[in-house]
Design an enzyme around this catalytic site. Structure first.
Site, short mmCIF file in Angstrom:
data_model
loop_
_atom_site.label_atom_id
_atom_site.label_comp_id
_atom_site.label_asym_id
_atom_site.label_seq_id
_atom_site.Cartn_x
_atom_site.Cartn_y
_atom_site.Cartn_z
N LYS A 237 0.81 -1.23 0.00
CA LYS A 237 0.00 0.00 0.00
C LYS A 237 0.84 1.27 0.00
O LYS A 237 0.58 2.20 -0.78
CB LYS A 237 -0.94 0.00 1.22
CG LYS A 237 -1.73 1.29 1.34
CD LYS A 237 -2.82 1.19 2.37
CE LYS A 237 -2.31 1.18 3.77
NZ LYS A 237 -3.41 1.20 4.75
N THR B 273 -0.84 -1.83 15.33
CA THR B 273 0.03 -0.65 15.40
C THR B 273 0.78 -0.57 16.73
O THR B 273 1.92 -0.09 16.78
CB THR B 273 -0.81 0.62 15.18
OG1 THR B 273 -1.98 0.54 16.00
CG2 THR B 273 -1.24 0.77 13.73
N GLY C 144 2.61 5.11 7.79
CA GLY C 144 3.07 5.24 6.40
C GLY C 144 1.95 5.53 5.43
O GLY C 144 2.19 5.90 4.28
N GLY D 151 -10.32 6.30 13.98
CA GLY D 151 -10.47 6.33 15.43
C GLY D 151 -10.94 7.72 15.87
O GLY D 151 -10.68 8.71 15.20
N GLU E 170 -11.70 3.30 18.69
CA GLU E 170 -11.74 2.86 17.29
C GLU E 170 -13.17 2.84 16.76
O GLU E 170 -14.13 2.58 17.50
CB GLU E 170 -11.11 1.47 17.16
CG GLU E 170 -9.60 1.52 17.24
CD GLU E 170 -8.99 2.57 16.31
OE1 GLU E 170 -9.27 2.55 15.09
OE2 GLU E 170 -8.22 3.42 16.79
N HIS F 5 9.53 23.07 -34.26
CA HIS F 5 8.44 22.19 -34.70
C HIS F 5 8.90 20.76 -34.98
O HIS F 5 9.94 20.55 -35.60
CB HIS F 5 7.80 22.69 -36.01
CG HIS F 5 8.03 24.13 -36.30
ND1 HIS F 5 7.07 25.10 -36.08
CD2 HIS F 5 9.11 24.79 -36.80
CE1 HIS F 5 7.56 26.28 -36.42
NE2 HIS F 5 8.79 26.13 -36.87
N ALA G 7 12.20 22.42 -38.83
CA ALA G 7 11.05 21.54 -38.60
C ALA G 7 11.36 20.13 -39.06
O ALA G 7 11.98 19.93 -40.10
CB ALA G 7 9.85 22.09 -39.34
N TYR H 49 20.00 5.87 -32.21
CA TYR H 49 19.96 4.45 -31.82
C TYR H 49 20.18 3.57 -33.04
O TYR H 49 19.49 3.73 -34.06
CB TYR H 49 18.58 4.17 -31.20
CG TYR H 49 18.40 2.81 -30.62
CD1 TYR H 49 19.33 2.27 -29.74
CD2 TYR H 49 17.28 2.04 -30.92
CE1 TYR H 49 19.15 1.02 -29.20
CE2 TYR H 49 17.08 0.79 -30.38
CZ TYR H 49 18.03 0.28 -29.51
OH TYR H 49 17.85 -0.98 -28.96
N ARG I 223 21.42 14.80 -50.34
CA ARG I 223 20.11 14.34 -50.84
C ARG I 223 20.22 14.20 -52.35
O ARG I 223 21.16 14.71 -52.97
CB ARG I 223 19.01 15.34 -50.47
CG ARG I 223 19.20 16.69 -51.09
CD ARG I 223 18.09 17.66 -50.72
NE ARG I 223 18.23 18.90 -51.44
CZ ARG I 223 18.10 20.11 -50.93
NH1 ARG I 223 17.85 20.26 -49.64
NH2 ARG I 223 18.21 21.17 -51.68
C1 UD1 Z 1 -5.38 3.59 12.27
C2 UD1 Z 1 -5.73 3.99 13.69
C3 UD1 Z 1 -6.95 4.89 13.68
C4 UD1 Z 1 -6.64 6.13 12.84
C5 UD1 Z 1 -6.16 5.74 11.45
C6 UD1 Z 1 -5.62 6.98 10.77
C7 UD1 Z 1 -5.05 2.15 15.15
C8 UD1 Z 1 -5.49 0.97 15.94
N1 UD1 Z 1 -6.01 2.77 14.48
O1 UD1 Z 1 -6.43 2.81 11.75
O2 UD1 Z 1 -7.25 5.33 15.00
O3 UD1 Z 1 -7.80 6.96 12.76
O4 UD1 Z 1 -5.11 4.77 11.49
O5 UD1 Z 1 -5.37 6.80 9.41
O6 UD1 Z 1 -3.87 2.48 15.17
N2 UD1 Z 1 0.80 -1.17 10.69
C9 UD1 Z 1 1.97 -1.78 11.10
N3 UD1 Z 1 1.90 -2.96 11.77
C10 UD1 Z 1 0.72 -3.57 12.06
C11 UD1 Z 1 -0.46 -2.94 11.65
C12 UD1 Z 1 -0.40 -1.73 10.97
O7 UD1 Z 1 3.06 -1.26 10.84
O8 UD1 Z 1 0.76 -4.66 12.67
C13 UD1 Z 1 0.88 0.09 9.92
C14 UD1 Z 1 0.17 0.03 8.58
O9 UD1 Z 1 1.06 -0.38 7.55
C15 UD1 Z 1 -0.31 1.45 8.38
C16 UD1 Z 1 -0.49 1.98 9.79
O10 UD1 Z 1 0.22 1.11 10.64
O11 UD1 Z 1 0.62 2.24 7.69
C17 UD1 Z 1 -1.96 2.05 10.20
O12 UD1 Z 1 -2.52 0.77 10.10
P1 UD1 Z 1 -3.99 0.55 9.49
O13 UD1 Z 1 -4.29 -0.91 9.53
O14 UD1 Z 1 -4.09 1.22 8.17
O15 UD1 Z 1 -4.86 1.27 10.57
P2 UD1 Z 1 -6.28 1.97 10.38
O16 UD1 Z 1 -7.32 0.93 10.40
O17 UD1 Z 1 -6.28 2.88 9.24
CA CA Z 2 -4.85 3.28 7.60
#
Ligand code: UD1
Ligand code: CA
Length: 435
Positions: free
Chosen positions: A24, A79, A104, A139, A153, A339, A356, A363, A416
């Site tokens: 993603k 997260t 990210g 969230g 959440e 041109h 032109a 190549y 030519r």
């Molecule tokens: C998350 C937040 C939510 C917030 C939203 C904002 C949590 C639980 N929820 O939800 O409150 O409003 O982002 O955009 O944090 N990731 C990891 N490891 C993991 C899971 C996720 O590195 O095990 C990374 C993902 O790659 C991503 C980011 O964390 O870049 C957020 O994860 P994602 O699953 O997209 O969370 P949301 O459901 O969007």
């Molecule tokens: Ca997200």
């Protein structure tokens, strides 16, 4: 004093909602992967460290990011678990080091907003970032008496009403973050957002800063990606307009993350700025031009319908007109290519005029070869210049020539078939038509 020590970027999730084989965070906004937006902004904070928490598949895709540390999250357990993994690997951290945690998939967060968050950190446990949203899936920031008490959440809440959404940025001191993250309990996963209620329960103060959706948007699916692109482009348009660039029809333009345009340049409708484009001041870019990895110097004119490709420099006051494609070339000042031309792997000295339909045949089917055209040359229309080739200063090529040998300076080359005139031939044909 308020210097950021480490930025932790979470990018190890599977990103299933994107429905893509590409991780993603590598989907692009403004021609750059969203992860590069996050890194670009993180670098503005001049931290000692930027680390990205990745899964195995993303790690394989990121081998070229040499100056960034990658930490692999072996189990994708949320997260909270991702931050725990990062902190476990960051053994050098001191208690009062300032840590920024960011996702990210929220590519449009500005470094200025993070600085605002750090400014209010002081004696708080942490500071979060909220934004007003109608989209149900984020969230929610729960505020009581002006203090942030929890992030809840969305889960099954599908009611569309405006609320303060969690943008996913956290600023905290290392020690505090460590202590709070350790206390997150596993529900289905470990939710980083739980640290707010954990802090509040311990009597610690949690601050927050509010921004708008154009900055806070999180990208989970392709629809979000389209919206983020719109926000990104709006932001760039505003930036260039503030810098003194004239955008004649702003919404028809497309900019990249690293596009640079300077004062008093005029951009006509429908122009595409690919990666790596710098346009100096007082340039005119006419409609339907497509530019990437090139530098356009002061006062030059490009287009309409020009295609300027990688490693090209167009010098001061040069004119590149309609249906001209230029690749890996250095076009010096006051050159005119007005041109229907292809110019590749070529240097053109200042003041030369390319007629032109001139084509550089760079190549041979296997290799690319160079062409050098000196200064003040005149290349007649519809010429083919077969590389490798040197056309020296002040020389002239007759129209329709196929030039395969070097042309010395001050000379005239014609290559030519000679024209044959058969006088009265046509008249005789007409007179004899009944024969
Ligand atoms: C998350 C937040 C939510 C917030 C939203 C904002 C949590 C639980 N929820 O939800 O409150 O409003 O982002 O955009 O944090 N990731 C990891 N490891 C993991 C899971 C996720 O590195 O095990 C990374 C993902 O790659 C991503 C980011 O964390 O870049 C957020 O994860 P994602 O699953 O997209 O969370 P949301 O459901 O969007
Ligand atoms: Ca997200």
């Amino acid at each position: 004093m308020n210097k950021v020590h480490t930025v932790i970027v979470l990018a190890a999730g599977y990103g299933k909602r994107m429905n893509s084989n590409l991780p993603k965070v590598l989907h692009k906004i403004g021609n750059f992967p969203m992860l590069e937006h996050v890194i670009f902004n993180a670098k503005q904070l001049a931290p000692e460290n930027i680390v990205i928490v990745v899964n195995q598949s993303l790690r394989e895709n990121l081998s070229k990011l040499s100056d960034i540390e990658l930490i692999t999250q072996e189990s994708i357990l949320g997260t909270g678990y991702a931050v725990r993994t990062a902190l476990h690997n960051l053994t050098e951290l001191r208690d009062l080091d300032i840590i920024v945690v960011q996702y990210g998939d929220t590519p449009l967060i500005k470094s200025s907003t993070i600085i605002e968050m750090i400014d209010i950190l002081q004696n708080k446990a942490l500071v979060c970032l909220g934004f007003k949203s109608h989209k149900p899936e984020y969230g929610r920031l729960i505020i009581e008496n002006g203090a942030l008490k929890a992030i809840v959440e969305a889960q099954n809440d599908t009611v569309k009403r405006e609320y303060l959404a969690n943008a996913g940025v956290i600023v905290a001191y290392a020690k505090e973050l460590h202590n709070l993250v350790r206390k997150i309990e596993r529900k289905h996963e470990y939710h980083l957002t739980d640290i707010v209620s954990i802090a509040a329960t311990c009597g610690l103060e949690v601050g927050y800063v509010v921004t708008d959706e154009a900055e806070g948007i999180g990208i989970n699916n392709r629809d979000d990606l389209i919206k983020a692109e719109v926000y990104f482009q709006e932001d760039k348009r505003k930036l260039f307009t503030d810098l003194g660039v004239t955008l004649v029809s702003p919404k028809t333009l497309f900019f990249s993350l690293d596009t640079q345009i300077f004062k008093d340049t005029v951009v006509d409708p429908y122009v595409f700025f690919g990666p790596g484009v710098t346009v100096q001041s007082e340039v005119r870019i006419l409609s339907f031009s497509h530019l990437e990895h090139c530098v356009i110097m002061k006062g030059a004119t490009i287009g309409p319908f020009a295609r300027i490709r990688k490693n090209t420099t167009i010098d001061d006051h040069a004119i590149v007109g309609n249906f001209v494609e230029i690749k890996k070339s250095n076009i010096q000042r006051n050159v005119k290519i007005k041109h229907l031309s292809y110019i590749g792997d070529t240097e053109i000295g200042h003041g030369s005029n390319i007629g032109a339909g001139t084509i550089v045949c760079n190549y041979d089917g296997k290799n690319k070869h160079k062409t050098r055209i000196g200064r003040d040359c005149f290349i007649g229309a519809n010429s083919s210049l077969v590389a490798p080739l040197n056309i020296h200063d002040n020389s002239m090529i007759a129209a329709g020539s196929v030039i395969v040998k070097d042309v010395p300076k001050e000379s005239f080359a014609i290559a030519r078939e000679k024209q044959i005139i058969k006088e009265n031939f046509n008249k005789q044909l007409k007179d004899n038509k009944n024969i």
